[in-house]
Design a protein around this motif. Structure first.
Motif, PDB file in Angstrom:
ATOM      1  N   LEU A 189       0.884  -1.307   0.117  1.00 31.26           N
ATOM      2  CA  LEU A 189       0.002  -0.097   0.075  1.00 31.26           C
ATOM      3  C   LEU A 189       0.943   1.272  -0.159  1.00 31.26           C
ATOM      4  CD1 LEU A 189      -2.899  -0.876   2.537  1.00 31.26           C
ATOM      5  CD2 LEU A 189      -3.035  -0.601   0.075  1.00 31.26           C
ATOM      6  N   PHE A 190       2.048   1.264   0.683  1.00 30.23           N
ATOM      7  CA  PHE A 190       2.969   2.288   1.038  1.00 30.23           C
ATOM      8  C   PHE A 190       4.246   2.546   0.178  1.00 30.23           C
ATOM      9  CE2 PHE A 190       0.741   1.902   5.239  1.00 30.23           C
ATOM     10  CZ  PHE A 190      -0.541   2.369   4.697  1.00 30.23           C
ATOM     11  N   SER A 191       4.225   1.832  -1.102  1.00 28.15           N
ATOM     12  CA  SER A 191       5.353   1.796  -1.920  1.00 28.15           C
ATOM     13  C   SER A 191       4.961   1.689  -3.287  1.00 28.15           C
ATOM     14  CB  SER A 191       6.255   0.835  -1.532  1.00 28.15           C
ATOM     15  OG  SER A 191       5.943  -0.465  -1.338  1.00 28.15           O
ATOM     16  N   GLY A 192       5.853   1.596  -4.440  1.00 25.80           N
ATOM     17  CA  GLY A 192       5.834   1.256  -5.634  1.00 25.80           C
ATOM     18  C   GLY A 192       4.453   2.046  -6.480  1.00 25.80           C
ATOM     19  N   TYR A 193       4.646   3.244  -6.126  1.00 26.97           N
ATOM     20  CA  TYR A 193       3.310   3.905  -6.568  1.00 26.97           C
ATOM     21  C   TYR A 193       3.362   4.200  -7.988  1.00 26.97           C
ATOM     22  CZ  TYR A 193       1.693   5.396  -1.908  1.00 26.97           C
ATOM     23  OH  TYR A 193       1.056   5.090  -0.722  1.00 26.97           O
ATOM     24  N   GLU A 194       4.529   4.085  -8.807  1.00 30.26           N
ATOM     25  CA  GLU A 194       4.586   4.424 -10.220  1.00 30.26           C
ATOM     26  C   GLU A 194       3.950   3.056 -10.661  1.00 30.26           C
ATOM     27  OE1 GLU A 194       5.215   6.681 -13.486  1.00 30.26           O
ATOM     28  OE2 GLU A 194       6.083   7.287 -11.323  1.00 30.26           O
ATOM     29  N   GLU A 195       4.262   1.830 -10.307  1.00 29.71           N
ATOM     30  CA  GLU A 195       3.869   0.577 -10.860  1.00 29.71           C
ATOM     31  C   GLU A 195       2.393   0.594 -10.587  1.00 29.71           C
ATOM     32  OE1 GLU A 195       6.470   0.855  -9.030  1.00 29.71           O
ATOM     33  OE2 GLU A 195       8.136   0.598 -10.345  1.00 29.71           O
ATOM     34  N   ARG A 196       1.750   0.808  -9.276  1.00 30.44           N
ATOM     35  CA  ARG A 196       0.681   0.593  -9.169  1.00 30.44           C
ATOM     36  C   ARG A 196      -0.346   1.699  -9.773  1.00 30.44           C
ATOM     37  NH1 ARG A 196       0.680   2.016  -3.213  1.00 30.44           N
ATOM     38  NH2 ARG A 196      -1.493   1.856  -3.552  1.00 30.44           N
ATOM     39  N   PHE A 197       0.212   2.706 -10.008  1.00 29.72           N
ATOM     40  CA  PHE A 197      -0.573   3.778 -10.567  1.00 29.72           C
ATOM     41  C   PHE A 197      -0.816   2.984 -12.160  1.00 29.72           C
ATOM     42  CE2 PHE A 197      -1.220   7.150 -13.945  1.00 29.72           C
ATOM     43  CZ  PHE A 197      -2.229   7.861 -13.386  1.00 29.72           C
ATOM     44  N   GLU A 198       0.384   2.740 -12.761  1.00 25.48           N
ATOM     45  CA  GLU A 198       0.025   1.968 -14.145  1.00 25.48           C
ATOM     46  C   GLU A 198      -0.846   0.913 -14.042  1.00 25.48           C
ATOM     47  OE1 GLU A 198       0.976   3.034 -17.273  1.00 25.48           O
ATOM     48  OE2 GLU A 198       1.811   4.875 -16.309  1.00 25.48           O
ATOM     49  N   ALA A 199      -0.757  -0.078 -13.165  1.00 28.49           N
ATOM     50  CA  ALA A 199      -1.698  -1.184 -12.931  1.00 28.49           C
ATOM     51  C   ALA A 199      -3.011  -0.630 -12.760  1.00 28.49           C
ATOM     52  CB  ALA A 199      -1.212  -2.172 -11.764  1.00 28.49           C
ATOM     53  N   GLY A 200      -3.423   0.280 -11.832  1.00 26.87           N
ATOM     54  CA  GLY A 200      -4.716   0.794 -11.764  1.00 26.87           C
ATOM     55  C   GLY A 200      -5.211   1.507 -12.833  1.00 26.87           C
TER      56      GLY A 200
END
Length: 220
Positions: A189-200
Motif C-alpha cells: 500500500l505504501f510503496s511502488g506508486y509508479e507501478e501501482r498507478f500504471e496497474a490501476g
C-alpha cells in the motif's frame, strides 16, 4: 507595508510557491499577504475568499501542466489518449505539495480547459462511445488519478520522504497477527506508486472499454 499594486498573477504565483513550502493547511491569505508585503485586505480585491484563490491556483496548475495546445502530437486511440492525460495529470499534481488536494473540488476559472476536454471527448466519441459515456469514461479516469495522487501525497508529502505514520513494519505490528493479510498489506500500500498507478490505470481502461464500448447496443 508596500503599496505596490497587486495583480491576480502575483498572488497566484506566490500562493503556489508557498504551497510547496507550507502545504495546504499552512497556506492562508494572511501568510500570502505577508509574503507579498501587503495587508491581508489587499488580497480581497482579487479573491473574495480562500476558495476563489484555490480555484485560480488549480487553473494555473492546469495551464502549466498542459502547456499550449499547438505542437502537441495528435493521439487518436482513446486508450492512449486517456492514459496520457492521466499520466500528465499525476505528474503535474506531484509537482506541488498537496497538489491533488488543491486540484480536487475546485472550479476552473475561464475556458482554458475547454479545448483539452473537447479533444478527449472527441477521441472517445470517434471510437464509438456515446457523448454521455464519453463523459463518464473521462470522469472515471480523472477521478481515479486525483484519488490516487491524494493517497500518494499523504504517504509521501515530500518526494522520496515517507511520512513515518505509514511505516509498514510499525503498521503490521499495530494490526497484529490476527489479521495477517491486512497486516502485510502495508508493504504494497505504501510503496511502488509508479507501478501501482500504471496497474490501476490498466484496470480503469479495461473497465471503461468493457462497460462503455462492449455494452453499447449495435449501431450506438
Amino acid at each position: 507595508m508596500a503599496t505596490t499594486r497587486l495583480d491576480r498573477t502575483q498572488v497566484v504565483d506566490t500562493a503556489l510557491r508557498l504551497l510547496n513550502e507550507l502545504g495546504l493547511n499552512g497556506l492562508t491569505l494572511r501568510r500570502i499577504a505577508t509574503e507579498l508585503n501587503v495587508q491581508a485586505p489587499a488580497l480581497y480585491w482579487h479573491f473574495k475568499n480562500k476558495q476563489e484563490l484555490l480555484d485560480e491556483m488549480a487553473t494555473e496548475m492546469f495551464r502549466r501542466m498542459v502547456g499550449p495546445p499547438e505542437g502537441r502530437p495528435a493521439v487518436r486511440d482513446w486508450r492512449e489518449h486517456l492514459a496520457q492525460s492521466c499520466r500528465g495529470l499525476r505528474r503535474g499534481l506531484l509537482g506541488y505539495r498537496d497538489g491533488a488536494k488543491v486540484f480536487s473540488g475546485t472550479r476552473f476559472t475561464g475556458r482554458d480547459h475547454a479545448p483539452y476536454l473537447e479533444e478527449h471527448l472527441q477521441a472517445l466519441v470517434e471510437a464509438g462511445f456515446t457523448p454521455a459515456d464519453a463523459v463518464q469514461a473521462y470522469f472515471t479516469a480523472y477521478a481515479f488519478t486525483i484519488g490516487f495522487v491524494i493517497e500518494e501525497q499523504a504517504v509521501y508529502p515530500e518526494p522520496g520522504e515517507r511520512d513515518p505514520r505509514y511505516d509498514p513494519v510499525e503498521r503490521a505490528e499495530g494490526i497484529g497477527a490476527d489479521f495477517p493479510l491486512a497486516a502485510a498489506a502495508g508493504t504494497d500500500l505504501f510503496s511502488g506508486y509508479e507501478e501501482r498507478f500504471e496497474a490501476g490505470l490498466r484496470i480503469v481502461l479495461a473497465g471503461i472499454e468493457r462497460t462503455g464500448l462492449e455494452a453499447a447496443p449495435p449501431g450506438a
